[in-house]
Design a protein around this motif. Structure first.
Motif, PDB file in Angstrom:
ATOM      1  N   GLU A 243      12.083  56.823 114.097  1.00  0.00           N
ATOM      2  CA  GLU A 243      11.504  57.084 112.780  1.00  0.00           C
ATOM      3  C   GLU A 243      12.563  57.050 111.691  1.00  0.00           C
ATOM      4  OE1 GLU A 243       7.829  59.969 114.266  1.00  0.00           O
ATOM      5  OE2 GLU A 243       9.807  60.829 113.825  1.00  0.00           O
ATOM      6  N   GLU A 247      12.748  54.491 108.391  1.00  0.00           N
ATOM      7  CA  GLU A 247      12.964  54.894 106.993  1.00  0.00           C
ATOM      8  C   GLU A 247      14.081  54.079 106.361  1.00  0.00           C
ATOM      9  OE1 GLU A 247      11.441  56.736 104.944  1.00  0.00           O
ATOM     10  OE2 GLU A 247      10.181  58.098 106.096  1.00  0.00           O
ATOM     11  N   SER A 250      12.795  50.615 105.592  1.00  0.00           N
ATOM     12  CA  SER A 250      11.932  50.660 104.406  1.00  0.00           C
ATOM     13  C   SER A 250      12.740  50.795 103.128  1.00  0.00           C
ATOM     14  CB  SER A 250      10.956  51.836 104.533  1.00  0.00           C
ATOM     15  OG  SER A 250      10.190  51.996 103.361  1.00  0.00           O
ATOM     16  N   ALA A 251      13.746  51.668 103.139  1.00  0.00           N
ATOM     17  CA  ALA A 251      14.540  51.907 101.930  1.00  0.00           C
ATOM     18  C   ALA A 251      15.422  50.724 101.570  1.00  0.00           C
ATOM     19  CB  ALA A 251      15.401  53.153 102.118  1.00  0.00           C
ATOM     20  N   SER A 291      14.135  65.686 100.963  1.00  0.00           N
ATOM     21  CA  SER A 291      13.457  65.156 102.143  1.00  0.00           C
ATOM     22  C   SER A 291      14.300  64.058 102.775  1.00  0.00           C
ATOM     23  CB  SER A 291      12.091  64.585 101.756  1.00  0.00           C
ATOM     24  OG  SER A 291      12.255  63.398 100.993  1.00  0.00           O
ATOM     25  N   LEU A 292      13.998  63.749 104.026  1.00  0.00           N
ATOM     26  CA  LEU A 292      14.726  62.674 104.702  1.00  0.00           C
ATOM     27  C   LEU A 292      14.560  61.362 103.946  1.00  0.00           C
ATOM     28  CD1 LEU A 292      16.390  61.751 107.168  1.00  0.00           C
ATOM     29  CD2 LEU A 292      14.211  61.283 108.330  1.00  0.00           C
ATOM     30  N   ARG A 293      13.374  61.091 103.481  1.00  0.00           N
ATOM     31  CA  ARG A 293      13.145  59.849 102.731  1.00  0.00           C
ATOM     32  C   ARG A 293      14.004  59.801 101.472  1.00  0.00           C
ATOM     33  NH1 ARG A 293       7.168  57.739 102.274  1.00  0.00           N
ATOM     34  NH2 ARG A 293       7.768  57.421 104.454  1.00  0.00           N
ATOM     35  N   GLN A 294      14.054  60.915 100.735  1.00  0.00           N
ATOM     36  CA  GLN A 294      14.883  60.958  99.528  1.00  0.00           C
ATOM     37  C   GLN A 294      16.355  60.782  99.866  1.00  0.00           C
ATOM     38  OE1 GLN A 294      13.584  64.875  98.299  1.00  0.00           O
ATOM     39  NE2 GLN A 294      12.440  64.050  96.562  1.00  0.00           N
ATOM     40  N   ILE A 296      17.774  59.311 102.459  1.00  0.00           N
ATOM     41  CA  ILE A 296      18.106  57.960 102.906  1.00  0.00           C
ATOM     42  C   ILE A 296      18.100  56.997 101.732  1.00  0.00           C
ATOM     43  CG2 ILE A 296      17.179  55.998 104.206  1.00  0.00           C
ATOM     44  CD1 ILE A 296      16.566  57.975 106.460  1.00  0.00           C
ATOM     45  N   ARG A 297      17.150  57.139 100.837  1.00  0.00           N
ATOM     46  CA  ARG A 297      17.127  56.253  99.658  1.00  0.00           C
ATOM     47  C   ARG A 297      18.363  56.471  98.791  1.00  0.00           C
ATOM     48  NH1 ARG A 297      12.581  53.357  99.214  1.00  0.00           N
ATOM     49  NH2 ARG A 297      10.890  53.946 100.641  1.00  0.00           N
TER      50      ARG A 297
END
Length: 320
Positions: A243, A247, A250-251, A291-294, A296-297
């Motif tokens: 997962e 991410e 995607s980023a 967040s993990l998404r933030q 990584i971006r």
């Protein structure tokens, strides 16, 4: 602060400098503190071998610290369960912690608080999610040595004039981390268009951004009623490495084919590390914000910034 030139420690230094604090940074003699290059004229930096009790006492006496953060300690190359690894891990982790506590105890004016970086690896095979009241069952030399330091400090705490809090950190990531670690290695490969393998895609890890760790450590140090405690600092979530890789794909917009997931062997069990951070929220009002998404971006954007070196080469890092 010990371990000031390491990954987490250097982020703490930047935060403290930004808030106007006078920072005394202890670094290993002979090391090249590249993470602190932009801050050298804003902090007091001293090369100190934390295994040298006399040198530690001298540095601590000169600094007369109000708040102390202990990040130093090797966290790579100690992930096996063998007598030799145990000897190395204990030698690397326990004497520096004892020397620091001893030096602080000899000050005429005690510091307000000492916050030490512990690790989620101390829990090992404990039941999930890990809670501070659990009996720890470390599975490698690093986790066992860090636990030994935690319990030694706990034994010393009643005789100390200052509280020592151990922050058991989840797996921390963010700008400036060595590319020996998975997330920076995957981000770098994605941006450069280079194939990279995820060896254990089913493993699940509690991943926390370094900015959240810094905020947590400050919250523990600056509490109205600081006490000697063990506190989990994590997110409470544990995404799989598959997962995490998704991410990053995607980023970055890279081809998913660049990320190669090793096939699971018959009978292979994937591991999970996940802490319960509710005590930190209840006692200190702290909770993770990134967040993990933030996160990584942010890493992907930083890696793409011209002239910006976001990672360090593969080398043994310090915890802080």
């Amino acid at each position: 602060m010990t371990g000031a030139a390491g990954f987490i420690g250097s982020h703490m230094v930047r935060r403290l400098v930004a808030e106007g604090a006078q920072v005394h940074a202890l670094v290993r003699p002979g090391s090249a503190p590249v993470r602190l290059e932009a801050l050298c004229n804003k902090i007091r930096m001293a090369p100190v071998d934390l295994h040298d009790a006399c040198a530690v006492r001298s540095a601590v006496a000169a600094a007369r610290p109000d708040l102390v953060f202990h990040f130093a300690g090797q966290n790579r190359g100690l992930d096996t369960a063998s007598p030799n690894a145990a000897r190395k891990a204990l030698a690397a982790i326990l004497p520096p912690a004892i020397n620091l506590i001893d030096a602080l105890a000899q000050l005429p004016a005690a510091p307000r608080a000492v916050v030490r970086a512990g690790t989620i690896a101390e829990y090992g095979l404990s039941s999930l999610p890990y809670r501070e009241s659990d009996r720890e069952k470390p599975v490698n030399a690093y986790g066992a040595a860090m636990l030994a330091a935690t319990r030694t400090i706990e034994m010393l705490a009643p005789g100390l004039a200052f509280p020592v809090t151990t922050a058991r950190l989840a797996l921390t990531y963010g700008p400036g981390q060595s590319d020996a670690f998975l997330i920076p290695r995957l981000v770098d490969a994605a941006i450069c268009g280079r194939s990279v393998e995820v060896r254990r895609p089913g493993d699940r890890r509690d991943l926390i951004h370094v900015d959240d760790v810094v905020s947590a450590m400050l919250a523990l140090a600056c509490a109205r009623d600081p006490r000697s405690r063990i506190i989990n600092i994590g997110t409470g979530a544990a995404p799989s490495m598959r997962e995490v890789a998704a991410e990053i794909v995607s980023a970055s917009g890279c081809s998913p084919a660049l990320i190669v997931h090793r096939a699971q062997s018959a009978g292979e069990k994937f591991a999970e590390l996940r802490s319960d951070p509710s005590l930190a929220r209840a006692l200190y009002g702290w909770s993770p914000q990134c967040s993990l998404r933030q996160g990584i971006r942010q890493l992907v954007a930083g890696r793409r910034t011209p002239g910006h070196s976001h990672y360090l080469p593969d080398r043994a890092d310090t915890y802080g």
